[in-house]
Design a protein around this motif. Structure first.
Motif, short mmCIF file in Angstrom:
data_model
loop_
_atom_site.label_atom_id
_atom_site.label_comp_id
_atom_site.label_asym_id
_atom_site.label_seq_id
_atom_site.Cartn_x
_atom_site.Cartn_y
_atom_site.Cartn_z
N TYR A 30 0.84 -1.20 0.00
CA TYR A 30 0.00 0.00 0.00
C TYR A 30 0.88 1.26 0.00
CZ TYR A 30 -3.35 3.47 1.75
OH TYR A 30 -4.13 4.58 1.91
N ASP A 33 2.74 1.80 -3.29
CA ASP A 33 1.81 2.24 -4.33
C ASP A 33 1.46 3.72 -4.17
OD1 ASP A 33 -0.04 1.70 -6.56
OD2 ASP A 33 -1.57 2.19 -5.07
N ALA A 34 1.27 4.12 -2.90
CA ALA A 34 0.93 5.52 -2.63
C ALA A 34 2.12 6.44 -2.95
CB ALA A 34 0.51 5.69 -1.18
N ASP A 37 6.97 5.78 -7.87
CA ASP A 37 8.33 5.29 -8.16
C ASP A 37 9.34 5.81 -7.14
OD1 ASP A 37 7.51 3.89 -10.39
OD2 ASP A 37 7.71 5.63 -11.71
N VAL A 38 9.93 4.86 -6.42
CA VAL A 38 10.93 5.24 -5.41
C VAL A 38 12.27 5.49 -6.10
CG1 VAL A 38 12.19 4.44 -3.38
CG2 VAL A 38 9.74 3.98 -3.60
N VAL A 39 12.90 6.61 -5.76
CA VAL A 39 14.17 6.94 -6.40
C VAL A 39 15.35 6.94 -5.42
CG1 VAL A 39 13.06 8.24 -8.24
CG2 VAL A 39 13.79 9.44 -6.19
N THR A 62 9.25 10.00 -6.86
CA THR A 62 9.12 11.13 -7.78
C THR A 62 8.06 12.11 -7.29
OG1 THR A 62 7.66 9.78 -9.12
CG2 THR A 62 9.94 9.95 -9.84
N LYS A 63 7.20 11.66 -6.35
CA LYS A 63 6.15 12.54 -5.84
C LYS A 63 6.55 13.26 -4.57
CE LYS A 63 2.41 9.30 -6.90
NZ LYS A 63 1.39 8.52 -6.19
N SER A 64 7.20 12.55 -3.64
CA SER A 64 7.38 13.13 -2.31
C SER A 64 8.46 12.40 -1.53
CB SER A 64 6.06 13.04 -1.53
OG SER A 64 5.77 11.69 -1.27
N ASP A 85 21.56 1.06 -4.73
CA ASP A 85 21.72 1.00 -6.19
C ASP A 85 20.43 0.64 -6.90
OD1 ASP A 85 24.36 1.72 -6.30
OD2 ASP A 85 25.06 -0.32 -5.92
N ALA A 86 19.52 0.01 -6.17
CA ALA A 86 18.28 -0.46 -6.82
C ALA A 86 17.06 -0.10 -5.97
CB ALA A 86 18.36 -1.96 -7.04
N PRO A 87 16.78 1.22 -5.82
CA PRO A 87 15.63 1.61 -4.99
C PRO A 87 14.30 1.08 -5.56
CG PRO A 87 16.49 3.51 -6.21
CD PRO A 87 17.46 2.39 -6.40
N GLU A 88 14.31 0.72 -6.86
CA GLU A 88 13.07 0.23 -7.47
C GLU A 88 12.60 -1.09 -6.85
OE1 GLU A 88 15.86 0.98 -8.99
OE2 GLU A 88 16.53 -0.58 -10.39
N ASN A 91 9.46 -0.89 -4.93
CA ASN A 91 8.21 -0.93 -5.69
C ASN A 91 7.92 -2.34 -6.19
OD1 ASN A 91 9.34 2.13 -6.81
ND2 ASN A 91 7.33 1.99 -5.88
N TYR B 439 0.41 16.04 -7.09
CA TYR B 439 0.94 15.42 -5.87
C TYR B 439 1.36 16.45 -4.81
CZ TYR B 439 0.67 11.35 -8.81
OH TYR B 439 0.20 10.37 -9.64
N LEU B 442 0.79 17.34 -0.02
CA LEU B 442 1.02 15.91 0.18
C LEU B 442 -0.14 15.21 0.87
CD1 LEU B 442 4.74 16.18 1.39
CD2 LEU B 442 3.92 15.67 -0.90
N ARG B 445 -4.41 12.61 -1.69
CA ARG B 445 -3.92 11.57 -2.60
C ARG B 445 -4.28 11.94 -4.04
NH1 ARG B 445 -4.16 5.52 -0.85
NH2 ARG B 445 -2.44 5.64 -2.29
N ALA B 495 11.43 8.50 -12.96
CA ALA B 495 12.07 7.67 -11.93
C ALA B 495 13.50 7.33 -12.34
CB ALA B 495 11.26 6.40 -11.71
N ARG B 499 16.88 8.13 -10.47
CA ARG B 499 17.65 7.00 -9.91
C ARG B 499 19.06 6.94 -10.49
NH1 ARG B 499 12.76 2.80 -10.92
NH2 ARG B 499 11.64 3.12 -8.98
N ARG B 500 19.16 7.25 -11.77
CA ARG B 500 20.47 7.14 -12.44
C ARG B 500 20.92 8.53 -12.87
NH1 ARG B 500 19.69 3.04 -10.40
NH2 ARG B 500 18.85 1.12 -11.26
#
Lengths: 126, 505
Positions: A30, A33-34, A37-39, A62-64, A85-88, A91, B439, B442, B445, B495, B499-500
C-alpha cells in the motif's frame, strides 16, 4: 493490494516479519503504491538503538519524501544496502527484496502491539 | 529538421565556424604565453561549439517552438509558480535610467532608484499591514530564512532584556546558535500542508520544525496546535490561504495562541494573490511577512530567476531588518542608506534584484488599490468556477468555497481506470494546456492543484474544464503508448532520471 497474513503491520505502513529472534522491516505494498516510483532510500546506521515510532530513514519518490518509522524498539542489526543502487526493489518486491532493515527487538511487547493482516487491511480500506 | 531530434550545439559544431568576425585588428598579435604564466595555461582548448550566428539563432528558435509557455496559453500552475506578466512592466524595467545603473553608484546618482524602492516599501506595507521591509532576499526561500533569522534575533534580544542586560546588537547576531540557545525557543510550528521550503528554512535557521496536522476542513487542527504550542516555540509559520487554497478561518485564534506563548506569527506570501486588497496579514495578527514579487507582481522568472522575496515586518521587528536599506534622510529631501540598530546583517551581496522591484512598483501603480482588489476577486472567482465545474468528474476533498486555487483528486480515476494524477497531467499536455501542480499538497492523494489566476477568460476556463472532463470520462482515445503522444517530447522516465543521475556531459 497484497497484505501477507504472516506479517504484522504498523499504522505508518511498515511491515514486520519475525525472523528467529530478529524482526525484518519494510514498507507495505500500500505504501509503495501511494509513494509511486521510489528513487532514493536513506537507510539507518547498523548498530543504532531505536525506539518504536522513531524515524529510522526516508523514502524519496518522484512525488514526495516520506519517513520510515521503527515498528519496534531495539537495535538495528543489518540494512538492505542493495536499495542504494536499486531503490526500485521497494516498488517491485516490497515484502521481499525491498526489505529495509533487521531490528533485534528490545522486548516482545512491541511485536504484540502491531496490527495483524486483517486489522491492517481494515485500516487501509478506510 | 525533425521536430523530435534537435541536435545539440556541439553536434552542430564545425571547426573554424564562428558567429563573430572582427574586420580588422589594429593591435599587434601577442602570443598567449607572453601574457599568462605557463603553469596557468590549459594544455588543450576547451571543447566549445563552433557555429554561425544563423545556426545559433535557428537552434534556439527551434527549441523555443517546442516549449509551452505562459505567454502561449493557459498555465494552471498559477501565481504560485508564475502567472501571466503584463508587458508594460517589462517596458518599465527596460528604461535605461533604471536598467543601466550600477549597484555601486554613489547615492546622489541613484536618488530615483532609492525613491522607487521606498515607494514600493510604502505601498506593500499598506497592502499587507506591516511597518517596514527589506528588498534584499533574492526570492521566497531567501525571504523565509531572512524572516526566521529576524525572529531569532528578536527572541534573543527579548531574553537579553528580561535578564536585565542591554539588548545590544551582539546577541542578535546570526551564526553560532547563541540566539535561540539563550532564549530557550528551539521550535517553529508548521502545518502538514506547508510548502516544502518552510521546514527547510526553519532547519537552516537553526530551529526544529514541528508539524501540526490539518483537520477535516483542511485547516490547522486547533486542538493539535494548542497541544504543540509551548514556551519553546519561536514562531508559527503559515500561509493563508493555505496550500489547499482554503482560508484559515481560525487565524485570529491561531495568532492569539501564538502571541500568548510569546511566539511570533510568520506569513508565507506564496498565496498572496488570493487576498490583495481584501484582508491584510498584519490585521490577521502576523508579525513577519515575506512576499514573492516575481509571483504576484508581474515578473517573468522562468529558468531560475530572477526573483525577489522582500520581507515585511511589524513595528517591533523593524530594528532587526537587514541593512543597509534605502531611507529618506533626516532632511526629508534626500534618500540614502541606513543600517537598523540591531540588524541581522546583509542577506544579499548588493541590494536585491532591483529590476524585479521596479516591475512590482509598476504593477502596483498601474492597478491601484481597486485594481489589485479586482485581481484577487477574479483569481478567487475563477478557481471557484473550476471547483464547481469539476466536482462531478473529479473528487474535491474539501468541499467548501476555495480561494485562488482548488485542489481536486484523481483517486477514483486511479482506482477505477488506472489513470493517476500524473496521467491526467500528461494528457492535459496533449489537450494543449500546461499541466497543473500534481501530488501537492502531500495530504491529498492523487492531488491536482489548479490555479487559473485572474487573467484567464471564461472561454479559457471552459476549454480547460472540458479537456479535464474528456480525460476523466475516458473519451480520449487510449493506446499502449503513455501520454503525451502529440508533444515534441513524449513521456519521460522521471524515476530513471532520478535514480540514475547523469550530471556530466
Amino acid at each position: 493490494m497484497e497484505v501477507p497474513a504472516a506479517l504484522r503491520y504498523s499504522s505508518d505502513h511498515e511491515w514486520a516479519a519475525m525472523d528467529g529472534a530478529e524482526i525484518r522491516v519494510g514498507i507495505t505494498d500500500y505504501a509503495q503504491d501511494a509513494l509511486g516510483d521510489v528513487v532514493y532510500v536513506q537507510l539507518p546506521e547498523p548498530g543504532r538503538k531505536v525506539e518504536a515510532g522513531e524515524v529510522i530513514g526516508e523514502v524519496e519518490s518522484t512525488k514526495s519524501v516520506s519517513e520510515i518509522y521503527a515498528p519496534v524498539s531495539g537495535t538495528i542489526r543489518s540494512v538492505n544496502t542493495e536499495l542504494s543502487d536499486a531503490p526500485e526493489e521497494l516498488n517491485q518486491d516490497p515484502y521481499g527484496r525491498g526489505w529495509i532493515c533487521v531490528i533485534e527487538p528490545a522486548s516482545s511487547g512491541d511485536w504484540d502491539g502491531l496490527l495483524d493482516a486483517t486489522a491492517y487491511q481494515a485500516l487501509t480500506a478506510g | 529538421m525533425n521536430r523530435g531530434s534537435e541536435p545539440t550545439l556541439l553536434e552542430l559544431s564545425v571547426p573554424g565556424r564562428q558567429a563573430w568576425s572582427l574586420q580588422r585588428n589594429e593591435l599587434p598579435d601577442r602570443p598567449i604565453e607572453s601574457c599568462i604564466p605557463p603553469e596557468h595555461l590549459a594544455d588543450h582548448r576547451p571543447r566549445l561549439p563552433e557555429v554561425s550566428e544563423r545556426d545559433l539563432v535557428g537552434h534556439f528558435t527551434r527549441l523555443s517552438h517546442r516549449q509551452y509557455s505562459v505567454d502561449l496559453g493557459s498555465y494552471p500552475l498559477g501565481s504560485c509558480t508564475m502567472k501571466y506578466n503584463p508587458k508594460f512592466a517589462d517596458e518599465v524595467a527596460a528604461l535605461r535610467g533604471l536598467a543601466d545603473v550600477h549597484p555601486a553608484a554613489p547615492e546622489q546618482a541613484i536618488q530615483g532608484w532609492l525613491a522607487l524602492v521606498c515607494d514600493l516599501e510604502k505601498a506593500l506595507c499598506s497592502l499587507v499591514g506591516m511597518a517596514g521591509a527589506t528588498f534584499q532576499p533574492a526570492a521566497g526561500a531567501a525571504g523565509e530564512l531572512t524572516g526566521l533569522l529576524m525572529v531569532r534575533a528578536f527572541h534573543a534580544a527579548g531574553e537579553a532584556r528580561s535578564r536585565g542586560g542591554a539588548a545590544g546588537g551582539g546577541a542578535a547576531g546570526r551564526g553560532g546558535g547563541s540566539g535561540h540557545a539563550s532564549s530557550g525557543r528551539t521550535k517553529v510550528i508548521i502545518p502538514d500542508s506547508a510548502h516544502g521550503t518552510n521546514p527547510a528554512s526553519v532547519t537552516l535557521a537553526g530551529y526544529e520544525a514541528v508539524t501540526v496536522p490539518s483537520d477535516t476542513r483542511g485547516c490547522v487542527d486547533l486542538a493539535a496546535l494548542r497541544e504543540a504550542i509551548a514556551g519553546d516555540v519561536a514562531a508559527v509559520m503559515l500561509t493563508n490561504p493555505n496550500t489547499l487554497g482554503l482560508f484559515e478561518e481560525d487565524i485570529a485564534e491561531i495568532a492569539r495562541l501564538a502571541h500568548n506563548r510569546g511566539a511570533l506569527l510568520y506569513y508565507d506570501g506564496a498565496n498572496l494573490n488570493a487576498i490583495l486588497g481584501m484582508v491584510r496579514p498584519g490585521d490577521m495578527g502576523f508579525d513577519v511577512v515575506h512576499l514573492n514579487l516575481h509571483k504576484t507582481f508581474a515578473t517573468p522568472h522562468g529558468g531560475g530567476g530572477p526573483g525577489s522575496g522582500p520581507v515585511l515586518v511589524s513595528e517591533r521587528l523593524l530594528d532587526f531588518l537587514p541593512g543597509p536599506r534605502p531611507a529618506l534622510m533626516g532632511d526629508g529631501e534626500r534618500y540614502g542608506w541606513m543600517v537598523p540598530e540591531r540588524s541581522i546583517g546583509r542577506m544579499h551581496s548588493w541590494h536585491g534584484n532591483a529590476l524585479v522591484v521596479a516591475r512590482a512598483l509598476a504593477y502596483v501603480l498601474y492597478n491601484g488599490s481597486a485594481g489589485l482588489r479586482k485581481v484577487s476577486n477574479l483569481a478567487v472567482l475563477n478557481a471557484n468556477w473550476i471547483r464547481k465545474r469539476l466536482e462531478s468528474s473529479y473528487q474535491v476533498p474539501f468541499d467548501r468555497p476555495c480561494m485562488h486555487e482548488v485542489v481536486i483528486s484523481a483517486e477514483k480515476l486511479k482506482s477505477d481506470r488506472g489513470l493517476s494524477a500524473l496521467d491526467v497531467a500528461k494528457r492535459l499536455l496533449e489537450e494543449g494546456f500546461h499541466a497543473p501542480t500534481i501530488y501537492f499538497p502531500l495530504i491529498v492523494r492523487e492531488a491536482l492543484m489548479i490555479e487559473p489566476t485572474e487573467t484567464e477568460s471564461l472561454q479559457t476556463l471552459q476549454a480547460l474544464a472540458e479537456a479535464l472532463e474528456r480525460i476523466a470520462s475516458g473519451t480520449v482515445e487510449r493506446d499502449a503508448k503513455p501520454a503525451p503522444r502529440t508533444t515534441p517530447v513524449g513521456r519521460v522516465d522521471e524515476a530513471r532520471a532520478a535514480r540514475r543521475l547523469e550530471i556530466t556531459g
